[in-house]
Design a protein around this motif. Structure first.
Motif, PDB file in Angstrom:
ATOM      1  N   PHE A 753       0.742  -1.317   0.015  1.00  0.00           N
ATOM      2  CA  PHE A 753      -0.047   0.013   0.012  1.00  0.00           C
ATOM      3  C   PHE A 753       0.938   1.160   0.108  1.00  0.00           C
ATOM      4  CE2 PHE A 753      -2.170   3.469   2.369  1.00  0.00           C
ATOM      5  CZ  PHE A 753      -3.485   3.511   1.453  1.00  0.00           C
ATOM      6  N   LEU A 754       1.621   1.198   0.873  1.00  0.00           N
ATOM      7  CA  LEU A 754       2.658   2.521   1.058  1.00  0.00           C
ATOM      8  C   LEU A 754       3.668   2.452  -0.320  1.00  0.00           C
ATOM      9  CD1 LEU A 754       3.871   2.208   4.741  1.00  0.00           C
ATOM     10  CD2 LEU A 754       2.343   3.740   3.779  1.00  0.00           C
ATOM     11  N   GLY A 755       3.844   1.834  -0.833  1.00  0.00           N
ATOM     12  CA  GLY A 755       4.656   1.814  -2.170  1.00  0.00           C
ATOM     13  C   GLY A 755       3.938   2.040  -3.457  1.00  0.00           C
ATOM     14  N   GLU A 756       2.684   2.010  -3.390  1.00  0.00           N
ATOM     15  CA  GLU A 756       1.955   2.120  -4.755  1.00  0.00           C
ATOM     16  C   GLU A 756       2.079   3.655  -5.313  1.00  0.00           C
ATOM     17  OE1 GLU A 756      -0.309   0.528  -6.827  1.00  0.00           O
ATOM     18  OE2 GLU A 756       0.039  -1.224  -5.537  1.00  0.00           O
ATOM     19  N   ASN A 757       2.126   3.633  -6.679  1.00  0.00           N
ATOM     20  CA  ASN A 757       2.558   5.128  -7.218  1.00  0.00           C
ATOM     21  C   ASN A 757       0.903   5.502  -7.235  1.00  0.00           C
ATOM     22  OD1 ASN A 757       3.772   7.120  -8.359  1.00  0.00           O
ATOM     23  ND2 ASN A 757       4.303   6.183 -10.150  1.00  0.00           N
ATOM     24  N   ILE A 758       0.468   5.897  -6.623  1.00  0.00           N
ATOM     25  CA  ILE A 758      -0.859   6.658  -6.639  1.00  0.00           C
ATOM     26  C   ILE A 758      -1.022   7.740  -5.623  1.00  0.00           C
ATOM     27  CG2 ILE A 758      -3.703   6.533  -6.466  1.00  0.00           C
ATOM     28  CD1 ILE A 758      -3.166   3.567  -7.014  1.00  0.00           C
ATOM     29  N   LYS A 759      -1.522   8.988  -6.303  1.00  0.00           N
ATOM     30  CA  LYS A 759      -1.311  10.188  -5.500  1.00  0.00           C
ATOM     31  C   LYS A 759      -1.744   9.888  -4.090  1.00  0.00           C
ATOM     32  CE  LYS A 759      -2.828  15.064  -5.568  1.00  0.00           C
ATOM     33  NZ  LYS A 759      -3.726  15.258  -4.566  1.00  0.00           N
ATOM     34  N   PHE A 760      -2.716   9.231  -3.954  1.00  0.00           N
ATOM     35  CA  PHE A 760      -3.118   9.074  -2.491  1.00  0.00           C
ATOM     36  C   PHE A 760      -2.439   8.301  -1.718  1.00  0.00           C
ATOM     37  CE2 PHE A 760      -6.196   7.130   0.974  1.00  0.00           C
ATOM     38  CZ  PHE A 760      -6.400   8.799   1.633  1.00  0.00           C
TER      39      PHE A 760
END
Length: 1842
Positions: A753-760
């Motif tokens: 989750f922390l590594g995802e490349n999504i703004k939020f």
């Protein structure tokens, strides 16, 4: 030990005495040492010398005493150093004998109180002599080689020292004594010594802890005493806590002076407590200057003044329960910081100080101390109000023993004794934690205890001692903050290590200690208990590899825990309803359920027997949990067998058994109190308990857990769900915080989750890192901290982003650092460290990186410069030493992986298990240490409502366990546990009204009875029989709550009866009374088993009958045992005790089962039907409200059963109904109630719906019997009775009608006579019923008799109007005055009108007669508006819609009934003219008009006739308005009946056909057309008035014939009307009579003579004098109009010929001569009468004009006539005209004569009759006279009379 106040006067002597004793004792001891030959040796010279010196001293002292020169010293014990020295030296001797002797002497000296050793030790300052002595004694033990005798002496001496009341040892010395004993136990090779040492240890501990408790209790008592200001000498004994009578008796056990270990001393009973003690540490000196310990401020606690009045109320949450009889103890502040110092009070003389209790109480006289006081504390009093709910507030670290020795060390404790106890306790905890030797011993080893390793024995004994201390723990130990902290910090950590020991003994002890903690200390140990359950107990139960022994011990412990209701509920409330705790209760139940289902056996390599015993234990736990819930909620349960719903009877003796049974179920207390829940129970009142709050928390928790579960599969979904549910904010900060705090999240998913490349996600990651604090940390430890919380994702880009942010945050936190040039450096370094840790610690990497390679890799990363080499080197070393990993607890708490792989061998399983145990121990210890300082309030539940959510949570696993148990296990114990569990579950579901759960359990029970199942009943085993019994018990004890579950139960009971029939071998025909033929049996089956098909017996087909049947009977035999039969009966007899709603459910389902039985394909059974009858009997005495609800259901059932096609069933139903009704009617009924009506309704329904003559006959007989025997009690029931007879009345079966009519007649003639007032309500029904009998055409005699009875009913109404008026009921809106009408007259008259409308001629005529007879007889009592209603009924007789359809019938009806009715109406109207004229006249006229307009000559004539009678009889009373109406009515009738069509009709084929259609429509009464059409074909002759009957010619059209018939009647009516008017005006003078008189007079030639009397008489007669001229003119108009019409027709020759040709009116051409003449005659009579009326003198001119006009027209017409016959018809008319004119006086005669003269002359030419000629002669003569043309000869003309 506690001491006693001394009585001084007797002391001097005893002192001297004891002094002598002591000297003797001492000298003897010293001599004994000296005499030993070892002493002679040179190395003992010092010893010799010391002994000698001491002996001389003693001698000298004794001599002085004898001389009396010296006052004996006050001290009676040895102080001097010189006395101690010899013993010290002796103990240090190498000779065991000397040592033994010396120890023995010391022991005795101490025991008898000759040594107290209170003097300070000269050698070492700060110590006392006794401490030195103790050290000396302890030093005698030199390890395993020490002499065994010496070992024993040491033990004795130490025990005496610890237990002696005369000396005091504390702190280090106490520890030393305990340690020495402990070492002797471990080191000694002699079994006796070992045993003695162990017993001594137990006793010492007991004494140490008991003293502490007693001191506190005493202090509290003193304080209480001060508070109550009692004299101090005589403290009153505490109520209920002291058995001896003496108030001053020592309350503390004193061990025997010989140091032999007393067996009693090891029992926990010794922990004496005083119930009144509000707190252990009250009586303290103030210590205002005590500095805070360990830097903790001392604020917030007021020091207490010793014994002062004021007691500082505690701010903590405690309210204690007071013991019976004692004052409620005050709340007391008990935190350890405000402790008081324990110096001796200064005022007391040192000699009298008993330093052991802090010196406040005088020492006891010796004699008393010898006795052993009674043991005071018994288990029962333990709960007696001691304040135990102080949760400790301070989390100060406990200091080591050395720290405690410091100057302020004791400030923690309010008394030195508490410190002693604390030190001992702590050292035991530490001892128990020592690790065992490497290599776990074989748990199954049978090595005797002696040969086991030191460490193991040490561990076991320390645990045993801890257990005994905890079991005997008193209030101080349980509540003092220091002890609670010690338990948290030492004991719990120790347990977490030992709780997973592979040594069964250690494991068992750990469990026992845990149980004790749970029972006494759970209030303080919330987190610790959670760790135990979560990490140890449940893990052992859940892992497949754990050994049977471990599982067995855990489950044994759980059995104890589950039996304590408070404990079970507390576990749920404190853990499952706590957001931060694990769901222990839920997990516990599901684990136990799995074990109980036996899912664990194979994998564990258990024997089947072991598995079974484990299953049983699991079930036992589950049942215990349920019993606890039942116990907990028992106040909500209402036992139906303790309450009767039928006011009168008390529970009879037979109920005794039931009560016992229900008590058994209620879960007796003893099963519950097996664990001692003191702590929690005293806490019960401490705070309000709000179950709703907990439910809310529980829901939130479920949401959060579900969210986490989702997160661990797909983070985004989990977060979304929690946000939707409002449990998580939407900001990135909230999410970051959630990721930090929530430990249950899957670390891999957090990383993803922390590594995802999504703004939020990136925002959240930034917040996540920003919430970490790296200030002051070195780089690697910061990185470790960062990576503790999640697992790094695998993708490089993700790691990249995380490291970048980490580097930025690190530099932000450490801005002062100079090492890194920029964040880039930190970022690259962090990345390289990650690579390094992977490289060094990953098994996949074969070639590991070296330090040089690592340093090389990091070249030039610091802004193109290098980082210091030693720095990188240190990083490499650190990483190599310890890899970067997640938090320990996170790694471990990922629940034990359920390794389901099959374990190859037992050995391999053991190894695997040991590895797992290690892992568990590590986790548990880490967690325990983590929570050792945590404060978590433990809440003690009290509210009943908690059970509902608990049960909701647990019911499915429980049901699974019990079902599986019953399904696949035949062990009787398992079955009985399962059944008991189901029973408890049903109870709980019932109490809390949880229908789904309740039904599930009841269905499970029903399924296992095998009664309703499809499986064969032949498989029935003992467990199924027991299930049946359980089901019956449930029905008996929980009936009030079963609701729809009754269906299952009653279905089983119904099937049970079938089974009993098989069991007892009853054949088919006895079941329902229907004999079957032999051939009916199914081939191959014994006859009589067909109906058992539903029980799965179908599979018997083709087997050998006899043996098979015998086998069935055997297996089912027990179902019909006496006990079962009685129990089933008790369900039905006990139904009276069910509450109002339950009985309705019970009855509803019983009826449903009964319907199923009756609908059975094979054979209808009536078992449940019989039971319904029984319970109706039993419950009939319930309050009516309940009974009517019950009957609603049962009555409906009887409705259906009574119409059952099987006659036997219906007969049974009707007969049962009869019996029930008789019983019900006996009870009577109060006014205005309707219970009987409801009760008897089934009779009506059966009568209505069942067409079987047998049943109908039976119903009638039943009802007749009720009437005959219960008439006096019947009230609202009459309605139903008449309704039944009403049904019977229309039957075609003579017997039924006859019987019903007889009874009805009996009721009307006799019962009404006696009970009229109560039967009023059904009076209408009675009349209706009679009318139904009248209308049954098959029995005319009955009809006539019934009419007579109706006439009789009228008599009742007239005789008893008062009863009707006073009767009140539903129709309260009827005014009291009208009740007689509404309830009495109206029904009678209405039914008579119905009879008239429905019956055959003779009957209806009788009905009509009776109806009008009643009106005439009783009409004088009727009100006006009653008449109005009445005539609305009467006029229905004439209602076209109600008339018969058939023309002949219709004609008959009109000529008979209508006719009759018309005359009767007129009679009534005349009789009651006053009341009726206003309201009815118009209606009557309308009705008459109707009659006149019908196509029925008879009726039409009657109509005009009646009109005439009506007016003639009542005209005198008419008002002008009424005359108006009357005249208008006649006018209308004239107009309506004028046969205009005669003039307009054309034969068919002529062009103006259309016109006649119109005319025909207008004139021919449309309503009667249709009936005319239908009737025409059948009609023979129409009743015509014409003399010659009319026959239609063949060429006449049908419509013409119809038209002609109607026209003919109209002609007749016209004539009748003319006659009517004539009669009305002149009655009784008729036109016929007048015409005849005129003729006669003409013959006698005396016309003028008769004129006078005629005129005078006429004036008085008829209605003439009541009518105004306007009325008369109106009538004249009618007459003249009629005359004109007739004239027109008669002159129209052509039309008459056409009509005649068309078939109108027979032989000659049609004419209207009669109408033409009579209408004119009537007009003339009226006009002449008016002309001679003086009152009308004013209008004579008008009248004259009219008269002249009419007469001259008439004469002119006569002259124009051509036909002889026509002229003949005018004779009497002309006579009238001339006679009347002649009678006029001269002045009136003149104008007439002159007007008529020419016409009269013309008349002369016709051939007139003689009379007419005579009149004409007179007329002409008169003219001559009046006009003076001539005078008569010889006679003078008479002057005019008027």
């Amino acid at each position: 030990m506690q001491q006693r106040a001394q009585h001084r006067p007797a002391q001097q002597h005893s002192r001297a005495e004891s002094s002598r004793t002591k000297s003797m004792f001492l000298s003897r001891a010293l001599e004994k040492i000296l005499s030993d030959k070892e002493v002679k040796r040179s190395q003992n010279s010092q010893l010799r010398k010391a002994c000698q010196v001491a002996l001389d001293e003693i001698k000298a002292e004794l001599d002085k005493q004898k001389d009396g020169t010296v006052v004996p010293p006050r001290a009676n014990y040895i102080e001097a150093d010189k006395y101690v020295l010899p013993f010290e030296l002796a103990c240090q001797s190498k000779s065991p004998r000397i040592v033994s002797t010396s120890l023995d002497c010391l022991q005795k000296l101490i025991a008898y109180g000759h040594i107290t050793g209170n003097a300070p030790d000269g050698r070492t300052p700060g110590k006392r002599l006794i401490d030195r002595l103790m050290e000396t004694v302890c030093n005698c033990f030199q390890g395993p080689q020490t002499d065994e005798g010496v070992q024993l002496q040491i033990i004795k001496a130490l025990l005496t020292a610890v237990t002696s009341p005369h000396i005091e040892i504390h702190e280090g010395t106490v520890l030393l004594t305990v340690r020495t004993c402990y070492n002797i136990y471990l080191a000694s090779r002699n079994l006796i010594n070992q045993t003695t040492a162990k017993a001594t240890l137990t006793q010492m501990l007991n004494v140490i802890f008991t003293r502490m408790e007693n001191q506190a209790a005493l202090e509290a008592q003193e304080l209480e005493k001060d508070r109550l200001r009692l004299p101090q000498q005589n403290p009153s004994p505490v109520p209920g806590n002291q058995r001896s009578g003496s108030p001053r008796f020592d309350r503390t056990p004193t061990p025997e002076p010989q140091g032999s270990p007393s067996p009693a001393a090891s029992s926990p009973d010794l922990a004496t407590t005083s119930p009144t003690s509000p707190g252990p540490d009250l009586d303290r000196d103030p210590a205002p200057d005590t500095p805070p310990i360990n830097g903790e401020p001392d604020g917030g606690n007021t020091p207490l003044n010793g014994g002062a009045e004021q007691i500082t109320p505690s701010t903590e949450d405690g309210v204690e329960t007071s013991p019976a009889g004692a004052e409620p103890p005050e709340e007391v502040d008990k935190s350890a910081e405000s402790a008081a110092s324990c110096e001796v009070e200064a005022e007391q003389p040192p000699t009298e100080t008993n330093s052991e209790t802090g010196g406040e109480y005088p020492a006891p006289p010796l004699e008393e101390t010898e006795a052993t006081p009674p043991r005071v504390r018994t288990e029962g009093q333990q709960m007696n109000g001691i304040l135990e709910d102080r949760s400790s507030v301070s989390s100060t670290d406990l200091m080591d023993a050395e720290a405690l020795q410091g100057p302020h060390g004791a400030a923690r404790f309010s008394h030195i004794l508490q410190k002693d106890a604390f030190l001992v306790f702590r050292s035991l905890c530490k001892l128990s934690m020592k690790p065992l030797a490497e290599g776990p011993p074989d748990p199954n080893s049978t090595i005797p205890l002696l040969c086991r390793s030191h460490e193991l024995r040490s561990k076991i004994v320390s645990l045993q001692l801890l257990l005994s201390v905890l079991q005997g723990a008193g209030p101080v130990f349980r509540t003092h903050e220091m002890f609670v902290n010690a338990i948290k910090q030492y004991l719990c950590v120790a347990l977490s290590k030992n709780g997973v020991s592979s040594v069964p003994e250690v494991f068992e002890l750990s469990l026992a200690i845990f149980l004790t903690l749970l029972s006494h200390f759970k209030v303080h140990l919330k987190m610790q208990i959670e760790v135990f359950f979560r990490e140890i107990f449940l893990t052992i139960l859940e892992t497949s590899t754990s050994s049977f022994e471990h599982k067995w011990m855990v489950i044994q412990t759980l059995t104890r825990i589950c039996a304590d209701a408070q404990c079970v509920v507390d576990i749920y409330v404190n853990y499952d309803c706590d957001l931060n705790a694990a769901n222990i209760f839920e997990r516990l139940v599901s684990d136990l359920s799995k074990i109980a289902q036996g899912r664990s056996g194979q994998e564990l390599g258990m024997t089947p027997l072991q598995e079974l015993s484990l299953r049983k234990k699991g079930l036992e736990c589950l049942v215990s949990i349920l019993k606890c819930m039942v116990e907990w909620s028992k106040d909500m349960y209402v036992n139906p067998n303790l309450q009767a719903n039928l006011g009168q009877e008390h529970p009879s003796d037979s109920d005794g058994a039931e009560l016992k049974l229900s008590e058994l179920l209620a879960g007796r207390r003893d099963s519950i109190s097996s664990l001692d829940s003191t702590v929690s129970s005293s806490m019960a009142l401490s705070q309000a308990d709000h179950p709703e709050q907990y439910e809310v928390i529980k829901q939130q928790k479920d949401i959060i857990e579900h969210g986490i579960e989702l997160f661990n599969k797909k983070p985004k979904r989990g977060i979304q769900y929690l946000q939707d549910q409002g449990m998580l904010g939407s900001a990135a900060e909230d999410i970051a915080q959630f990721l930090h705090q929530e430990e249950r999240l899957d670390t891999t998913q957090v990383g993803e989750f922390l590594g995802e490349n999504i703004k939020f996600n990136i925002e959240s990651m930034y917040c996540y890192v920003d919430q970490l604090d790296f200030c002051g940390r070195d780089f690697v430890s910061a990185l470790r901290a960062f990576l503790e919380g999640f697992r790094l994702p695998g993708e490089a880009q993700k790691i990249d982003r995380l490291m970048e942010k980490f580097a930025a945050r690190y530099l932000e936190c450490n801005q002062g650092q100079t090492l890194f040039a920029s964040a880039d450096t930190a970022y690259v370094l962090a990345y390289s460290i990650i690579m390094l840790t992977t490289d060094l610690h990953s098994p996949q990497v074969k070639n590991k990186m070296t330090k040089e390679q690592y340093i090389k890799m990091n070249r030039g990363i610091n802004d193109s410069k290098d980082l210091p080499e030693e720095y990188l080197s240190s990083i490499y070393d650190e990483i190599a030493g310890k890899k970067i990993a997640m938090k320990e607890s996170k790694e471990f708490s990922i629940t034990p992986k359920s390794t389901k792989q099959s374990v190859a061998s037992e050995k391999q399983r053991r190894l695997l298990y040991n590895v797992e145990m290690e892992q568990m121990a590590k986790t548990a210890k880490a967690l325990m240490e983590a929570v050792s300082h945590a404060q978590a309030p433990f809440f003690s539940a009290t509210h009943l409502e908690h059970v509902r959510p608990m049960f909701k949570l647990a019911w499915t696993p429980l049901l699974a366990a019990f079902s599986v148990g019953l399904q696949d296990c035949d062990d009787p114990e398992v079955a009985s546990l399962c059944l008991e569990g189901i029973r408890c579950a049903i109870r709980i579901a019932s109490i809390f009204n949880m229908q789904l759960e309740r039904d599930a359990y009841v269905q499970a029970l029903a399924r296992f009875t095998l009664l309703t199942a499809s499986s064969s009943i032949t498989e029935m085993k003992q467990k199924n029989i027991d299930t049946i019994k359980t089901l019956i018990t449930v029905a008996h004890t929980d009936g009030n709550y079963l609701g729809s579950s009754w269906h299952e139960i009653l279905r089983c009971i119904s099937q049970l009866e079938l089974a009993q029939l098989i069991g007892t071998g009853v054949k088919t025909r006895y079941i329902s009374g229907v004999v079957r033929e032999k051939e009916a049996g199914i081939r191959g089956l014994p006859t009589g088993t067909e109906e058992f098909m539903p029980l799965g017996l179908g599979n018997l087909v083709g087997s050998q009958d006899k043996r098979q049947m015998a086998h069935i009977q055997e297996s089912v035999g027990e179902t019909s045992s006496q006990s079962v039969v009685v129990a089933v009966d008790r369900i039905f007899t006990g139904s009276t005790r069910l509450d109002g709603n339950a009985i309705v459910d019970f009855v509803r389902w019983l009826c449903a089962v009964s319907m199923d039985e009756l609908a059975s394909v094979h054979q209808a059974r009536m078992f449940s039907l019989q039971k319904i009858v029984e319970i109706s009997y039993y419950n009939m005495n319930r309050i009516r409200l309940q009974w009517s609800r019950i009957w609603q259901v049962i009555g409906d059932h009887f409705n259906k059963v009574g119409c059952n096609p099987n006659e036997d069933v219906a007969i049974f139903a009707v007969d049962s109904l009869r019996q029930l009704s008789m019983k019900f009617l006996e009870k009577g009924e109060l006014a205005n109630f309707r219970f009987q009506k409801d009760f008897l309704r089934p009779f009506e329904h059966i009568m209505k719906k069942n067409r079987s003559p047998t049943i109908r006959d039976m119903v009638i007989r039943c009802v007749a019997q009720m009437v005959n025997s219960q008439a006096a009690n019947i009230r609202s029931g009459w309605k139903n009775i008449f309704s039944v007879f009403h049904q019977a009345a229309s039957d075609h079966d003579e017997t039924i009608v006859e019987l019903a009519f007889q009874t009805t007649g009996h009721i009307v003639m006799n019962t009404f006579q006696e009970h009229f007032a109560v039967a009023i309500d059904s009076f209408q029904d009675a009349v209706k019923c009679l009318s139904e009998f009248v209308c049954n055409a098959a029995f005319p005699d009955t009809s006539m008799e019934a009419i007579r009875l109706i006439r009789h009913c009228a008599k009742y109404v007239s005789e008893r109007p008062q009863a009707l008026r006073e009767y009140t009921s539903d129709d309260m809106n009827v005014a009291p005055g009208d009740r007689v009408w509404v309830r009495g007259w109206f029904p009678i008259l209405f039914e008579l009108s119905c009879i008239i409308n429905r019956c055959k001629l003779d009957v209806r005529t009788r009905g009509l007669t009776v109806m009008f007879e009643i009106m005439k007889s009783y009409g004088h009592t009727f009100e006006k508006h009653w008449w109005h209603d009445l005539f609305r009924i009467v006029f229905r007789i004439f209602d076209n819609m109600k008339l018969p359809e058939q023309q002949t019938e219709k004609t008959e009806w009109m000529t008979t009934t209508c006719n009759h009715a018309l005359y009767a109406i007129c009679d009534v109207f005349t009789q009651f003219y006053e009341p009726l004229s206003e309201i009815l006249l118009a209606d009557i006229f309308t009705q008459l008009q109707w009659c006149v307009r019908q196509d029925n000559e008879q009726l039409a004539r009657s109509g005009t006739n009646c009109l005439e009678n009506l007016v003639i009889l009542n005209g005198e009373k008419f008002s002008p308005e009424v005359w108006n109406i009357t005249c208008s009515c006649m006018l209308e009738i004239f107009q309506n009946t004028s046969p205009h069509a005669l003039l307009t009709w054309r034969p068919s084929g002529q062009e103006d056909d259309a016109a006649d259609g119109k005319h025909f429509d207008a004139d021919f009464d449309t309503q009667s057309q249709s009936s005319y059409d239908r009737a025409l074909s059948e009609r023979g002759h129409s009743q015509m008035s014409s003399d010659d009957t009319w026959r239609g010619k063949s060429n006449a059209r049908v419509s013409d014939q119809k038209l002609f018939a109607g026209l003919l009647i109209k002609c007749v009516v016209q004539l009748e009307l003319i006659q009517t008017i004539d009669n009305i005006v002149f009655f009784p003078a008729t036109s016929k009579k007048e015409d005849a008189e005129n003729m006669a007079a003409a013959q006698r030639d005396t016309l003028e003579d008769s004129e006078a009397e005629g005129g005078q008489a006429g004036a008085e007669q008829g209605m003439y004098r009541h009518m105004t001229s306007a009325h008369l003119f109106k009538l004249l108009d009618c007459l003249l109009e009629s005359h004109t019409f007739a004239k027109d027709f008669n002159s129209n020759n052509e039309q008459r010929t056409a009509l005649w040709r068309a078939g109108f009116k027979g032989k000659s051409k049609p004419n209207l001569l009669k109408q033409e003449t009579s209408s004119l005659a009537c007009s003339l009579r009226i006009l002449f009468r008016m002309y001679s009326d003086i009152q009308l003198q004013a209008s004579w001119p008008d009248i004259q004009t009219r008269l002249l006009l009419v007469c001259s027209e008439a004469l002119a017409y006569f002259i124009s006539l051509t036909s002889e016959s026509h002229r003949e018809a005018w004779n009497s008319l002309l006579m009238l005209l001339l006679t009347r004119t002649l009678r006029l006086p001269d002045e009136k005669f003149k104008p007439h004569a002159s007007c008529y003269y020419p016409h009269l002359c013309e008349m002369m030419q016709f051939d007139l009759i003689p009379e007419l000629r005579a009149v004409l002669r007179r007329f002409f003569l008169r003219i001559g006279c009046v006009f003076r043309i001539a005078a008569p000869e010889g006679t003078a003309v008479r002057p005019p009379s008027s």
